[in-house]
Design an enzyme around this catalytic site. Sequence first.
Site, PDB file in Angstrom:
ATOM      1  N   CYS B  85       0.829  -1.203   0.000  1.00 35.87           N
ATOM      2  CA  CYS B  85       0.000   0.000   0.000  1.00 35.87           C
ATOM      3  C   CYS B  85       0.866   1.257   0.000  1.00 35.87           C
ATOM      4  CB  CYS B  85      -0.976  -0.049   1.175  1.00 35.87           C
ATOM      5  SG  CYS B  85      -2.347   1.104   1.013  1.00 35.87           S
ATOM      6  N   HIS B 201      -3.383  -5.640   1.151  1.00 40.61           N
ATOM      7  CA  HIS B 201      -2.716  -5.834   2.440  1.00 40.61           C
ATOM      8  C   HIS B 201      -2.656  -7.309   2.830  1.00 40.61           C
ATOM      9  CE1 HIS B 201      -2.355  -1.646   3.980  1.00 40.61           C
ATOM     10  NE2 HIS B 201      -3.340  -1.428   3.126  1.00 40.61           N
ATOM     11  N   GLU B 203      -0.782  -8.746   4.915  1.00 39.00           N
ATOM     12  CA  GLU B 203      -0.510  -8.939   6.352  1.00 39.00           C
ATOM     13  C   GLU B 203      -1.800  -9.013   7.171  1.00 39.00           C
ATOM     14  OE1 GLU B 203      -0.398  -6.151   4.808  1.00 39.00           O
ATOM     15  OE2 GLU B 203      -0.898  -4.453   6.109  1.00 39.00           O
TER      16      GLU B 203
END
Lengths: 78, 231
Positions: B85, B201, B203
């Site tokens: 990002c 994202h 994660e």
Amino acid sequence: MARYEIYVTYKKGIFDPPGATAKRALDNLGYAGIEDVKIGKYIQMTGDMSEATVREMCEKLLANPVIEDFRIETVEEA
Amino acid sequence: MRFGVVIFPGSNCEQDAVHAVRHLGFEADYVWHGDTDLSGFDALVLPGGFSYGDYIRTGAVARFSPVMGEVVRFAERGGPVIGICNGFQILTEAHLLPGAMLRNSGLKFICREVPLRVEDSCCEWLDLMPGDIVHVPINHNEGNFVCDPETLVRLQDNGQIVLRYAEEDGSVTPDSAPNGALDSIAGICNERGNVFGLMPHPERVVDPVSGRTDGQHFFTAIARRVAEVAG
């Protein structure tokens, strides 16, 4: 003391979402004949530096050469 | 295997990244943007957020943080760098990846899960097969990837397009990118394949508590590859 005015605008062919939205809104308000609206940045800078240095600042940080052009106007000479 | 997660002023996904990496059994530590010593790290994560308030352009100021000189050298030595990002935006501003980000075409901040298609790329950091579909959240206002036509051809020819926004059935249409990104590009890598930037994202979908684990592949692949390179 020098005074500069810097205009950062999108390069030709780069789609500008805020500009396109502004155009649509103006069309909706009934303004006829608008071909294109582009929204850019206007930067004022004062200080003891040459136009060549300001140019360098634009190339390095203030504009992104991938998507933007810039134009420097010297309002007051150093 | 030790990941370094770089914190810039305004980063806000660094804890998610560290949690994800530790959840997978690897070590992770924070790296402050003012640090210039990256010794002891096997891989770097530039996390999401709003570094320097997104002033001037997203990633434009972070790119000149003291740590970035070392990040560039780490990448030049072939070290794995993943930018997520805002991290992706920083990598483009630092010229470690080509292109730039514009405002989302719909002018809306988009925060939702999207299907992504894994492309046949030269990226070394994926434990996924071309054609695989993963679901990963996006969370951004400037993810509208753009580059000049010559660069796009180079990205396509070199296999540098790693992920594309897709439909649920895996097809990619001109409208698949929710942000208007050119060629539905969600993630690209450099020519060498060791620097990878993506808007989604991963994660956030590592710990099963989040409901999905599609993001695990991204981090396990980095660890696998680092082990391979180390021999």
